[in-house]
Design an enzyme around this catalytic site. Structure first.
Site, short mmCIF file in Angstrom:
data_model
loop_
_atom_site.label_atom_id
_atom_site.label_comp_id
_atom_site.label_asym_id
_atom_site.label_seq_id
_atom_site.Cartn_x
_atom_site.Cartn_y
_atom_site.Cartn_z
N HIS A 131 -118.29 24.21 43.99
CA HIS A 131 -116.81 23.98 43.88
C HIS A 131 -116.58 22.76 43.07
O HIS A 131 -117.13 21.79 42.90
CB HIS A 131 -116.24 24.15 45.44
CG HIS A 131 -114.63 24.11 45.43
ND1 HIS A 131 -113.92 23.31 44.88
CD2 HIS A 131 -114.00 25.47 45.52
CE1 HIS A 131 -112.45 23.73 45.11
NE2 HIS A 131 -112.68 24.97 45.45
N TYR A 132 -115.35 22.93 42.47
CA TYR A 132 -114.93 21.61 41.77
C TYR A 132 -114.56 20.32 42.71
O TYR A 132 -114.47 19.22 42.13
CB TYR A 132 -113.70 21.78 40.81
CG TYR A 132 -112.29 22.03 41.63
CD1 TYR A 132 -111.53 21.13 41.89
CD2 TYR A 132 -111.75 23.47 41.81
CE1 TYR A 132 -110.15 21.36 42.67
CE2 TYR A 132 -110.92 23.62 42.60
CZ TYR A 132 -109.86 22.75 42.90
OH TYR A 132 -108.86 22.74 43.85
N ARG A 133 -114.41 20.58 43.86
CA ARG A 133 -114.10 19.48 44.90
C ARG A 133 -115.49 18.55 44.97
O ARG A 133 -116.59 19.34 44.95
CB ARG A 133 -113.50 19.90 45.96
CG ARG A 133 -112.15 20.47 45.76
CD ARG A 133 -111.17 20.81 47.25
NE ARG A 133 -109.97 20.93 46.61
CZ ARG A 133 -109.51 21.91 47.57
NH1 ARG A 133 -109.80 22.72 48.26
NH2 ARG A 133 -107.81 22.24 47.18
#
Length: 194
Positions: A131-133
């Site tokens: 995920h981008y997080r």
């Protein structure tokens, strides 16, 4: 192992060892991953891979890295390795795909933004698997150091500076901080569900 992909709260923990910190010039020399559940229980350890580099690359590292990687045994493992960046990336993605779907987990670890930068350049398929997080334990450590020094000082890493030992340290460190997080740690008395 499709049944293993059911949990969306699983976390992918990663650590890299590099020849240095310059994301434009330095290179990944070791990678390790661990998958945990949301409560930080280890579900599986991925491959711990030293990545082949010529001796000249290792000798060009700064003194701290040369000394550290010799002391840990990583230097010799890199020299002896036949594993390329592409092979390490493929093996790691294959492992992760057995446990969690692509895009479901933030990238978890310590100073993980630096690892993400190296992955973006040298293992972009693996970087996109996350995920981008980020779940960066270093953020909590920096806040604790400023706001609750006794909490920050209550945890000591093994500091082996090998990828797998560092991943284990990151998980253990978050477990340490979790015990001081009250409702954020799953305190059902406060009306928060796990």
């Amino acid at each position: 192992m499709a049944e293993n992909l059911a949990g969306n709260d699983r976390l992918i923990w990663i650590d890299l060892e590099m020849t240095g910190l310059d994301t434009d010039r330095d290179s990944i020399i070791e990678i390790a991953t661990i998958v945990t559940d949301a409560q930080l229980n280890v579900l599986a350890e991925g491959p711990e891979l030293a990545i082949a580099h010529p001796l000249e690359t290792l000798e060009a590292m700064d003194e701290w890295n040369r000394n550290q990687h010799r002391r840990s045994g990583l230097w010799q493992r890199v020299i002896d390795s036949q594993v390329t960046h592409a092979q390490a990336e493929a093996q790691t993605v294959a492992f992760l795909s057995e446990w969690i779907r692509a895009g479901a987990s933030p990238m978890c670890g310590n100073s993980i933004c630096q690892d993400r930068r190296f992955l973006h350049r040298q293992m972009s398929r693996l970087e996109r698997y996350f995920h981008y997080r980020n779940l960066d334990v270093s953020t909590i450590k920096e806040l604790a150091r400023r706001w609750a020094p006794t909490v920050a000082n209550g945890f000591a890493k093994s500091s082996a500076h090998t990828a797998l030992s560092d991943v284990r340290d990151s998980i253990d460190e978050l477990r340490h901080y979790r015990q001081f997080m009250g409702a954020l740690g799953g305190d059902t008395a406060a009306g928060v569900e796990n």
